[in-house]
Each structure stands twice: as structure tokens, then as C-alpha cells.
Design a protein around this motif. Sequence first.
Motif, PDB file in Angstrom:
ATOM      1  N   SER A 198       0.785  -1.228   0.000  1.00  0.00           N
ATOM      2  CA  SER A 198       0.000   0.000   0.000  1.00  0.00           C
ATOM      3  C   SER A 198       0.817   1.278   0.000  1.00  0.00           C
ATOM      4  CB  SER A 198      -0.924   0.018   1.235  1.00  0.00           C
ATOM      5  OG  SER A 198      -1.741  -1.138   1.274  1.00  0.00           O
ATOM      6  N   VAL A 199       2.052   1.231   0.470  1.00  0.00           N
ATOM      7  CA  VAL A 199       2.845   2.453   0.614  1.00  0.00           C
ATOM      8  C   VAL A 199       3.783   2.620  -0.579  1.00  0.00           C
ATOM      9  CG1 VAL A 199       2.734   2.312   3.119  1.00  0.00           C
ATOM     10  CG2 VAL A 199       4.701   1.336   1.916  1.00  0.00           C
ATOM     11  N   PRO A 200       4.263   3.849  -0.809  1.00  0.00           N
ATOM     12  CA  PRO A 200       5.157   4.087  -1.958  1.00  0.00           C
ATOM     13  C   PRO A 200       6.428   3.258  -1.875  1.00  0.00           C
ATOM     14  CG  PRO A 200       4.346   6.155  -1.041  1.00  0.00           C
ATOM     15  CD  PRO A 200       3.931   5.074  -0.090  1.00  0.00           C
ATOM     16  N   ASP A 201       6.960   2.925  -3.039  1.00  0.00           N
ATOM     17  CA  ASP A 201       8.210   2.172  -3.095  1.00  0.00           C
ATOM     18  C   ASP A 201       9.323   2.954  -2.402  1.00  0.00           C
ATOM     19  OD1 ASP A 201       6.979   0.183  -4.507  1.00  0.00           O
ATOM     20  OD2 ASP A 201       7.639   0.918  -6.474  1.00  0.00           O
ATOM     21  N   GLY A 202      10.212   2.228  -1.762  1.00  0.00           N
ATOM     22  CA  GLY A 202      11.356   2.852  -1.121  1.00  0.00           C
ATOM     23  C   GLY A 202      11.140   3.232   0.325  1.00  0.00           C
ATOM     24  N   LYS A 203       9.916   3.142   0.814  1.00  0.00           N
ATOM     25  CA  LYS A 203       9.646   3.467   2.213  1.00  0.00           C
ATOM     26  C   LYS A 203       9.860   2.231   3.085  1.00  0.00           C
ATOM     27  CE  LYS A 203       8.299   7.705   1.449  1.00  0.00           C
ATOM     28  NZ  LYS A 203       9.135   8.854   1.858  1.00  0.00           N
ATOM     29  N   ASN A 204      10.612   2.406   4.170  1.00  0.00           N
ATOM     30  CA  ASN A 204      10.837   1.299   5.082  1.00  0.00           C
ATOM     31  C   ASN A 204       9.564   0.899   5.802  1.00  0.00           C
ATOM     32  OD1 ASN A 204      13.570   1.030   4.550  1.00  0.00           O
ATOM     33  ND2 ASN A 204      14.175   2.406   6.208  1.00  0.00           N
ATOM     34  N   ILE A 205       9.431  -0.385   6.067  1.00  0.00           N
ATOM     35  CA  ILE A 205       8.346  -0.896   6.900  1.00  0.00           C
ATOM     36  C   ILE A 205       8.954  -1.297   8.242  1.00  0.00           C
ATOM     37  CG2 ILE A 205       6.513  -2.598   7.175  1.00  0.00           C
ATOM     38  CD1 ILE A 205       6.073  -0.761   4.789  1.00  0.00           C
ATOM     39  N   GLU A 206       8.517  -0.627   9.296  1.00  0.00           N
ATOM     40  CA  GLU A 206       8.965  -0.930  10.653  1.00  0.00           C
ATOM     41  C   GLU A 206       7.751  -1.333  11.476  1.00  0.00           C
ATOM     42  OE1 GLU A 206      11.620   0.972  14.336  1.00  0.00           O
ATOM     43  OE2 GLU A 206      11.187   2.169  12.544  1.00  0.00           O
ATOM     44  N   VAL A 207       7.946  -2.296  12.342  1.00  0.00           N
ATOM     45  CA  VAL A 207       6.851  -2.752  13.193  1.00  0.00           C
ATOM     46  C   VAL A 207       7.336  -2.862  14.627  1.00  0.00           C
ATOM     47  CG1 VAL A 207       7.331  -5.200  12.740  1.00  0.00           C
ATOM     48  CG2 VAL A 207       5.042  -4.507  13.484  1.00  0.00           C
ATOM     49  N   GLU A 208       6.475  -2.509  15.555  1.00  0.00           N
ATOM     50  CA  GLU A 208       6.816  -2.556  16.976  1.00  0.00           C
ATOM     51  C   GLU A 208       6.274  -3.836  17.609  1.00  0.00           C
ATOM     52  OE1 GLU A 208       6.325   0.701  20.405  1.00  0.00           O
ATOM     53  OE2 GLU A 208       4.424  -0.222  19.840  1.00  0.00           O
ATOM     54  N   VAL A 209       7.136  -4.531  18.385  1.00  0.00           N
ATOM     55  CA  VAL A 209       6.705  -5.718  19.124  1.00  0.00           C
ATOM     56  C   VAL A 209       7.269  -5.633  20.535  1.00  0.00           C
ATOM     57  CG1 VAL A 209       6.693  -7.106  17.006  1.00  0.00           C
ATOM     58  CG2 VAL A 209       8.702  -7.148  18.493  1.00  0.00           C
ATOM     59  N   ASP A 210       6.639  -6.352  21.452  1.00  0.00           N
ATOM     60  CA  ASP A 210       7.179  -6.380  22.818  1.00  0.00           C
ATOM     61  C   ASP A 210       7.321  -7.799  23.366  1.00  0.00           C
ATOM     62  OD1 ASP A 210       4.523  -6.999  23.371  1.00  0.00           O
ATOM     63  OD2 ASP A 210       4.061  -5.010  24.175  1.00  0.00           O
ATOM     64  N   ARG A 211       7.137  -8.796  22.459  1.00  0.00           N
ATOM     65  CA  ARG A 211       7.337 -10.191  22.859  1.00  0.00           C
ATOM     66  C   ARG A 211       8.054 -10.937  21.749  1.00  0.00           C
ATOM     67  NH1 ARG A 211       1.676 -10.092  23.327  1.00  0.00           N
ATOM     68  NH2 ARG A 211       1.620 -11.862  21.863  1.00  0.00           N
ATOM     69  N   LEU A 212       8.739 -12.009  22.116  1.00  0.00           N
ATOM     70  CA  LEU A 212       9.490 -12.773  21.130  1.00  0.00           C
ATOM     71  C   LEU A 212       8.581 -13.508  20.155  1.00  0.00           C
ATOM     72  CD1 LEU A 212      12.411 -14.223  23.292  1.00  0.00           C
ATOM     73  CD2 LEU A 212      12.470 -12.290  21.701  1.00  0.00           C
ATOM     74  N   ASP A 213       7.404 -13.943  20.612  1.00  0.00           N
ATOM     75  CA  ASP A 213       6.494 -14.605  19.679  1.00  0.00           C
ATOM     76  C   ASP A 213       5.993 -13.625  18.621  1.00  0.00           C
ATOM     77  OD1 ASP A 213       4.991 -13.462  21.948  1.00  0.00           O
ATOM     78  OD2 ASP A 213       3.227 -14.249  20.927  1.00  0.00           O
ATOM     79  N   GLN A 214       5.821 -12.343  19.005  1.00  0.00           N
ATOM     80  CA  GLN A 214       5.439 -11.327  18.027  1.00  0.00           C
ATOM     81  C   GLN A 214       6.581 -11.083  17.042  1.00  0.00           C
ATOM     82  OE1 GLN A 214       4.524  -8.149  20.814  1.00  0.00           O
ATOM     83  NE2 GLN A 214       2.337  -8.341  20.375  1.00  0.00           N
ATOM     84  N   LEU A 215       7.804 -11.106  17.537  1.00  0.00           N
ATOM     85  CA  LEU A 215       8.954 -10.941  16.647  1.00  0.00           C
ATOM     86  C   LEU A 215       9.010 -12.064  15.626  1.00  0.00           C
ATOM     87  CD1 LEU A 215      11.623  -9.623  15.791  1.00  0.00           C
ATOM     88  CD2 LEU A 215      12.753 -10.950  17.591  1.00  0.00           C
TER      89      LEU A 215
END
Length: 296
Positions: A198-215
Motif C-alpha cells: 500500500s505504501v510508496p516504493d522505497g519506504k521502510n516498513i517498521e513494526v513494533e513488538v514487545d514479545r518474542l512470539d510477536q517478533l
Amino acid sequence: MTIQFTQPQETAAKALIKLSLEEDLNQIGDLTCQALINESDQAEIQIVARQTGILAGAPIASLVFSELDSPVHCSHHLSDGDTLQPGSIIATYSGPLASILIGERTILNFMTHLSGVASLTAKYVEAIQGTNATILDTRKTLPGWRVLEKYAVTAGGGTNHRMGLYDGVLIKDNHLAAWASRNSEPSIAAAIRHARESVPDGKNIEVEVDRLDQLADALQATPEIVLLDNMSPELLRQAIQMRNQQSPSTLLEASGGITLESIRSIADTGVERISIGAITHSAIALDLGFDWKRRT
């Protein structure tokens, strides 16, 4: 390291300077100068450091005097990014005394705050020397001051995170909760894949997690960055092992409650990025003085 304002930073500074002077003068002017200072009075003053730190905001004075439409001459002896010691002479200003006195507080408000941000950033940068980590700022900035505060971070040796919501994707817990509530495949990996489409090419995708299973879930989609929120050094080491096995290209960013006392143990885990809101939202102003030199 010496840096200078770019055009966007100068534009941001001019807007804030205009507002600051309007607050001070209120279409009436400086009543004290009107009472005690003659228009013909000329003087020379210096900005002098009172404590050790890193300079940021040196170009402000020239912009303030320009807004006042006053022919004050500015001689800069040090530049942004330079180290200050008590007694360091930062700049000398000479010209109409009234203009110098009118601009004094506005100049110091900018320079002490920005130098405080740069100085605190430099302490964090020094604390992780020799590790693989980089210090980053956050969006926890004063409204209207973001461009300048992030500039001050770079003066202190730090690195800017995204400037705003418009220039990078950071999927946080509330985004994931909303995603899960309306999707048949509520995984974090699915949210990352959808964002990438959905986002323009070249934009980084970062995601926040707080557990290892989410990672583990997130790494299935090979995000550019995963933010590890409030994880202990032991959990961070486990996260790095997991990343190395599942998605070696993904960068790991530690964040949350990190202090000068704890940052070395965080950096020693091997994370590539450490983001710290405190370097902008909790920086203490660096003590600088406007020292009278002589009447000219």
C-alpha cells in the motif's frame, strides 16, 4: 563535527523566531529599551558558554536580527556541533544596543534549548562508542520545534528517525489491534505484507513488538526494521539470535525506558538501532550567557 542549517531548518527557525518576537513585543515594543536606551547607542556583546556541552543553534542570532531589521553584525567563533567548555566564546555581536537587548532572550531561548538537546544526545552517543548501535531520536518533540530539535540531535552525533507520519511506516500496537479486529488473517506478518503493497516504493516498513512470539511472527514478512519495545538485554539477545536465523536483513531497534545508565548494556547486545525520546523531550537547557563587552 560541524553542521549548518539547511533551507528547511532555516525556514522552520524563521517561523518560530517571528512568533517568539511577537510574543515579546506585541506591536508595542520593548518598554524598557524605550525608557533607557537611545536609538544611537551602540554596543558589543558575546555569547559565552557557562558549562560543557555541544553547540546547536548558532545561526539563530543572525536570523533574529534580520527579523528585527537591524544591522547587528554577527561574528561566529564556533559552529554547531563544536564542543563547548565553560568560558568558550561562541559569537560576538556588535551594533544597535536596543536591538541586541530586544533579541537577547529569543536568541538564548533557542540556543540554550537546542544546545541542551545536542549535549544530551552526545552523552548517549559517547556511552555506546565501540558498539554496533546508532542513536536515533523519535517524534517526541515540542509542537513546531521538530525540525530544529532533530537538527540539534544531528549536531550531537545522533541520527534522525522518520520526521513525521508522512515519511515512513511504523506499525505500532494500536495499528495491529485495529488490523486484527477486521481481518481474517490477523497476524503481524500479514499486516506488514499489506502495508508493503500500500505504501510508496522505497519506504521502510517498521513494526513494533514487545514479545518474542510477536517478533517471530513479524520476521516472516521480512520487515526492514523491528522495534523491540521495553525488552531486557537478555530478551534482546534472544531477539538477535531469532533475527539472524529467520531474517538476517532486518534491523533491530531497541526502545523504551532507556537511560544513560542502561544504554551500554542495551548496545552491547548487538542491536543496530536505539531510539530515545528523552534526547528531545527531556533535554535540559545548556547554560549560555549574553555577556556585555563594551559600548561602541
